[in-house]
Design a protein around this motif. Structure first.
Motif, mmCIF file in Angstrom:
data_model
loop_
_atom_site.group_PDB
_atom_site.id
_atom_site.type_symbol
_atom_site.label_atom_id
_atom_site.label_comp_id
_atom_site.label_asym_id
_atom_site.label_seq_id
_atom_site.Cartn_x
_atom_site.Cartn_y
_atom_site.Cartn_z
ATOM 1 N N VAL A 181 -16.643 -9.508 -33.978
ATOM 2 C CA VAL A 181 -17.627 -10.174 -34.846
ATOM 3 C C VAL A 181 -18.607 -10.989 -33.998
ATOM 4 C CG1 VAL A 181 -17.947 -11.914 -36.646
ATOM 5 C CG2 VAL A 181 -16.075 -10.261 -36.833
ATOM 6 N N ILE A 182 -18.084 -11.735 -33.035
ATOM 7 C CA ILE A 182 -18.929 -12.564 -32.173
ATOM 8 C C ILE A 182 -19.901 -11.703 -31.380
ATOM 9 C CG2 ILE A 182 -18.917 -14.100 -30.161
ATOM 10 C CD1 ILE A 182 -16.169 -15.128 -31.187
ATOM 11 N N ILE A 183 -19.399 -10.617 -30.794
ATOM 12 C CA ILE A 183 -20.234 -9.753 -29.951
ATOM 13 C C ILE A 183 -21.348 -9.101 -30.756
ATOM 14 C CG2 ILE A 183 -20.230 -7.596 -28.642
ATOM 15 C CD1 ILE A 183 -17.423 -8.445 -27.621
ATOM 16 N N PHE A 184 -21.027 -8.574 -31.944
ATOM 17 C CA PHE A 184 -22.016 -7.810 -32.702
ATOM 18 C C PHE A 184 -22.960 -8.672 -33.541
ATOM 19 C CE2 PHE A 184 -18.753 -4.472 -31.994
ATOM 20 C CZ PHE A 184 -19.575 -3.555 -31.356
ATOM 21 N N THR A 185 -22.660 -9.950 -33.669
ATOM 22 C CA THR A 185 -23.565 -10.820 -34.435
ATOM 23 C C THR A 185 -24.325 -11.807 -33.547
ATOM 24 O OG1 THR A 185 -21.813 -12.473 -34.860
ATOM 25 C CG2 THR A 185 -22.083 -10.690 -36.466
ATOM 26 N N SER A 186 -24.017 -11.826 -32.242
ATOM 27 C CA SER A 186 -24.615 -12.837 -31.367
ATOM 28 C C SER A 186 -26.102 -12.624 -31.126
ATOM 29 C CB SER A 186 -23.881 -12.868 -30.024
ATOM 30 O OG SER A 186 -24.004 -11.621 -29.349
ATOM 31 N N ARG A 187 -26.583 -11.388 -31.318
ATOM 32 C CA ARG A 187 -28.019 -11.149 -31.119
ATOM 33 C C ARG A 187 -28.847 -11.895 -32.157
ATOM 34 N NH1 ARG A 187 -30.380 -6.734 -28.383
ATOM 35 N NH2 ARG A 187 -28.958 -5.725 -26.923
ATOM 36 N N LYS A 188 -28.303 -12.037 -33.371
ATOM 37 C CA LYS A 188 -29.035 -12.741 -34.424
ATOM 38 C C LYS A 188 -28.774 -14.241 -34.392
ATOM 39 C CE LYS A 188 -29.136 -8.788 -37.593
ATOM 40 N NZ LYS A 188 -28.776 -8.294 -38.946
ATOM 41 N N LYS A 189 -27.505 -14.606 -34.240
ATOM 42 C CA LYS A 189 -27.166 -16.027 -34.252
ATOM 43 C C LYS A 189 -25.825 -16.254 -33.562
ATOM 44 C CE LYS A 189 -26.605 -20.027 -37.310
ATOM 45 N NZ LYS A 189 -26.583 -20.495 -38.711
ATOM 46 N N PRO B 153 -20.906 -21.171 -32.642
ATOM 47 C CA PRO B 153 -19.861 -21.790 -31.819
ATOM 48 C C PRO B 153 -18.523 -21.921 -32.529
ATOM 49 C CG PRO B 153 -21.932 -22.982 -31.586
ATOM 50 C CD PRO B 153 -22.130 -21.988 -32.692
ATOM 51 N N ALA B 154 -18.539 -22.119 -33.869
ATOM 52 C CA ALA B 154 -17.288 -22.267 -34.612
ATOM 53 C C ALA B 154 -16.425 -21.010 -34.471
ATOM 54 C CB ALA B 154 -17.573 -22.555 -36.080
ATOM 55 N N LEU B 155 -17.049 -19.833 -34.482
ATOM 56 C CA LEU B 155 -16.298 -18.590 -34.313
ATOM 57 C C LEU B 155 -15.715 -18.487 -32.904
ATOM 58 C CD1 LEU B 155 -18.521 -15.911 -36.124
ATOM 59 C CD2 LEU B 155 -16.491 -17.100 -36.981
ATOM 60 N N ILE B 156 -16.465 -18.969 -31.923
ATOM 61 C CA ILE B 156 -15.984 -18.930 -30.541
ATOM 62 C C ILE B 156 -14.821 -19.905 -30.361
ATOM 63 C CG2 ILE B 156 -16.643 -19.292 -28.130
ATOM 64 C CD1 ILE B 156 -19.463 -18.404 -28.873
ATOM 65 N N PHE B 157 -14.890 -21.074 -31.028
ATOM 66 C CA PHE B 157 -13.752 -22.009 -31.010
ATOM 67 C C PHE B 157 -12.513 -21.338 -31.604
ATOM 68 C CE2 PHE B 157 -16.881 -25.765 -31.447
ATOM 69 C CZ PHE B 157 -17.052 -25.797 -30.078
ATOM 70 N N ALA B 158 -12.715 -20.657 -32.742
ATOM 71 C CA ALA B 158 -11.594 -19.989 -33.408
ATOM 72 C C ALA B 158 -11.026 -18.889 -32.523
ATOM 73 C CB ALA B 158 -12.054 -19.408 -34.750
ATOM 74 N N TYR B 159 -11.903 -18.168 -31.826
ATOM 75 C CA TYR B 159 -11.431 -17.123 -30.910
ATOM 76 C C TYR B 159 -10.570 -17.728 -29.802
ATOM 77 C CZ TYR B 159 -11.408 -13.907 -26.999
ATOM 78 O OH TYR B 159 -11.002 -13.131 -25.945
ATOM 79 N N ALA B 160 -11.018 -18.836 -29.230
ATOM 80 C CA ALA B 160 -10.251 -19.487 -28.169
ATOM 81 C C ALA B 160 -8.881 -19.915 -28.671
ATOM 82 C CB ALA B 160 -11.022 -20.691 -27.630
ATOM 83 N N ALA B 161 -8.825 -20.402 -29.918
ATOM 84 C CA ALA B 161 -7.549 -20.830 -30.495
ATOM 85 C C ALA B 161 -6.612 -19.639 -30.704
ATOM 86 C CB ALA B 161 -7.792 -21.549 -31.817
ATOM 87 N N LEU B 162 -7.137 -18.541 -31.251
ATOM 88 C CA LEU B 162 -6.312 -17.351 -31.468
ATOM 89 C C LEU B 162 -5.875 -16.731 -30.147
ATOM 90 C CD1 LEU B 162 -8.273 -15.708 -34.424
ATOM 91 C CD2 LEU B 162 -5.957 -16.665 -34.515
#
Length: 306
Positions: A127-135, A138-147
């Motif tokens: 999700v982060i990779i394919f949506t980063s071009r538009k926006k 950081p909250a998703l990246i925090f969640a990724y680090a936690a998982l």
């Protein structure tokens, strides 16, 4: 460079034309050209103007907050923050898996943290990779680090239960590889090139094909070894295939780090927006976790073959 870590798929990491304006760009050059002391009348600047200019020159350089542009320092801070989250949740995953702090006190092993962290982290990374071009979120990246921390803590607990001391060995080896790679990149002794990156991508596809084949053989019971084909001895002095392949993969992961560092450096030069520093930190985390898992597996194969 187009063939690097997909976390760096934003054009701002690759093409300077993707950023319309940035500090030090043509606008700044044009401004400087207009303020040259071209005539004698301009030389008679009053004291107040001189004092103001001197104050501007003496002021500290503008940082990421002032320019809203990506900097190496800001990316480093964000990277350290994400790894801090990963370490905290890794402890949670460790205790959750073992049911205790020490493997010696474990009453049973739970696969839940590893499954939740691995699957959840993979989905979130996509999700982060394919949506980063538009926006960039950081909250998703925090969640990724936690998982990812849950996954790392869970799998580390499993290996530690079987091979006491292996986590410390893998952690030290990972830090050594990252440190040496960073030092070589900072000194200019190693750089990314188009030819090397193409070879890297071919090797990556080959490794993915081997990993999928090995997984299928293990699931179907064709190979009953703990690591499938990786546990089988090779013609080279009987060294397990997993060790030979693992060393090669560690080299690939180190080169992936070089690509990550190069992309961050390119983003800074291109004046990429500050929010893309989160993508730089995310990309480094993906590569370092991959490196750690591969080293953990190499050590486990070596210790299991003793």
């Amino acid at each position: 460079m187009a063939l690097n870590n997909p976390a760096f798929n934003s054009p701002a990491f690759q093409d300077p034309r993707a950023v319309k304006s940035y500090p030090g760009g043509p606008q700044a050059a044009g401004l400087g050209a207009q303020t040259q002391f071209a005539t004698g009348s301009r030389a008679a600047t009053d004291a107040a103007t001189n004092a103001q200019l001197e104050g501007m020159y003496a002021a500290p350089a503008a940082g990421a907050h002032q320019t809203d542009r990506m900097t190496v320092e800001d990316t480093v801070v964000k990277t350290l923050g994400l790894f801090a989250i990963l370490v905290v949740t890794a402890v949670v995953g460790w205790v959750w898996t073992l049911g205790a702090l020490s493997p010696a006190q474990a009453t049973g092993l739970s696969v839940l943290p590893m499954i939740l962290g691995g699957l959840g982290g993979f989905v979130l990374a996509m999700v982060i990779i394919f949506t980063s071009r538009k926006k960039v979120r950081p909250a998703l990246i925090f969640a990724y680090a936690a998982l990812e921390g849950l996954f790392v803590g869970g799998i580390s607990a499993f290996f530690e239960f079987q091979f006491p001391g292996i986590v410390v060995q893998a952690t030290l080896a990972t830090l050594a590889v990252v440190g040496v790679t960073l030092a070589l990149f900072a000194s200019g002794k190693i750089r990314a090139s188009k030819k090397a990156t193409k070879i890297f991508m071919i090797a990556m596809f080959g490794y993915l094909a081997f990993s999928l084949l090995n997984l299928v053989l293990m699931w179907t019971g064709v190979s009953d070894s703990a690591f499938g084909l990786r546990s089988e001895p090779s013609p080279l002095f009987g060294i397990p295939w997993g060790v030979l392949i693992g060393v090669f993969v560690v080299i690939m992961a180190a080169y992936s780090l070089v690509l990550d560092f190069d992309s961050i450096q390119q983003g800074v030069r291109n004046g990429a927006p500050r929010q893309l520093a989160w993508m730089g930190a995310f990309g480094i985390m993906v590569t370092v976790v991959w490196l750690y898992i591969e080293i953990l597996r190499i050590i486990a194969i070596l210790r299991g073959s003793d």
